[in-house]
Design an enzyme around this catalytic site. Sequence first.
Site, PDB file in Angstrom:
ATOM      1  N   CYS A   1       6.730  -0.605   6.902  1.00  0.00           N
ATOM      2  CA  CYS A   1       6.262   0.576   6.190  1.00  0.00           C
ATOM      3  C   CYS A   1       7.363   1.085   5.272  1.00  0.00           C
ATOM      4  CB  CYS A   1       5.883   1.661   7.201  1.00  0.00           C
ATOM      5  SG  CYS A   1       5.308   3.192   6.459  1.00  0.00           S
ATOM      6  N   LEU A   2       6.972   1.480   4.066  1.00  0.00           N
ATOM      7  CA  LEU A   2       7.944   2.019   3.122  1.00  0.00           C
ATOM      8  C   LEU A   2       8.589   3.298   3.647  1.00  0.00           C
ATOM      9  CD1 LEU A   2       5.945   1.457  -0.185  1.00  0.00           C
ATOM     10  CD2 LEU A   2       7.847   0.088   0.701  1.00  0.00           C
TER      11      LEU A   2
ATOM     12  N   HIS B   1      -1.936   6.657   7.753  1.00  0.00           N
ATOM     13  CA  HIS B   1      -1.028   7.568   7.043  1.00  0.00           C
ATOM     14  C   HIS B   1      -1.698   8.894   6.709  1.00  0.00           C
ATOM     15  CE1 HIS B   1       2.910   5.925   6.343  1.00  0.00           C
ATOM     16  NE2 HIS B   1       2.421   4.770   5.925  1.00  0.00           N
TER      17      HIS B   1
ATOM     18  N   HIS C   1      -3.615   0.652   8.141  1.00  0.00           N
ATOM     19  CA  HIS C   1      -2.277   1.242   8.004  1.00  0.00           C
ATOM     20  C   HIS C   1      -2.328   2.482   7.110  1.00  0.00           C
ATOM     21  CE1 HIS C   1       2.231   0.892   7.700  1.00  0.00           C
ATOM     22  NE2 HIS C   1       1.987   1.576   6.598  1.00  0.00           N
ATOM     23  N   GLU C   2      -2.940   2.350   5.935  1.00  0.00           N
ATOM     24  CA  GLU C   2      -2.967   3.469   4.987  1.00  0.00           C
ATOM     25  C   GLU C   2      -3.884   4.597   5.471  1.00  0.00           C
ATOM     26  OE1 GLU C   2      -0.625   3.527   2.923  1.00  0.00           O
ATOM     27  OE2 GLU C   2      -0.126   1.408   3.076  1.00  0.00           O
TER      28      GLU C   2
ATOM     29  N   GLN D   1       3.041   9.842   1.540  1.00  0.00           N
ATOM     30  CA  GLN D   1       4.326   9.152   1.434  1.00  0.00           C
ATOM     31  C   GLN D   1       5.121   9.585   0.207  1.00  0.00           C
ATOM     32  OE1 GLN D   1       2.473   5.080   2.323  1.00  0.00           O
ATOM     33  NE2 GLN D   1       4.557   4.909   3.126  1.00  0.00           N
TER      34      GLN D   1
ATOM     35  N   GLY E   1       0.825  -1.195   0.000  1.00  0.00           N
ATOM     36  CA  GLY E   1       0.000   0.000   0.000  1.00  0.00           C
ATOM     37  C   GLY E   1       0.859   1.244   0.000  1.00  0.00           C
TER      38      GLY E   1
END
Length: 170
Positions: free
Chosen positions: A89-90, A136, A132-133, A51, A46
Amino acid sequence: MGIHPIRIAGDPVLRQKAKKVRKVDASIQKLIDDMIDTMHAAPGVGLAAPQIGVSLRVVVIETPDDGLMALINPEVVKKSGERRVIEGCLSVPGYQAEITRSRQVTVKALNREGKEIRIKASETLLAQALEHETDHINGVLYIDYLSGADELMPVRPSIDDNVEAEVAAG
């Protein structure tokens, strides 16, 4: 279409509550396409617009079981239960940690065409990714659920990384 650099923890854009998308137009479609390209290149499950430095409430998610989806203005409207999951996480590269997420999640959002949809997920990667997203776009990172940095676990390099290191050492 393009691949954008992924912002890393410490970047202020990751801590801002992203702005609501007022109109699903060509610029949002391009943003979604760029986000998909960036997520695939990373690679990740995702990606949220903050991000890549865009403070808008847009996320893309792709899981093997559920396919690719773009969500505009996603909002968790219902969640229940608890489960422990390993999350990464990226924007926090090289680490993962065990955190608590919900067992069941219901999210309402607009799809790419601007139509309202509801997605229900239960005890799957999709359920985890939805939370999670959505975190963000609210300025929350998974590391906020940890009591300290000692809970972070370094991600082990893959076999390919080891092979590349051996070849480079020659």
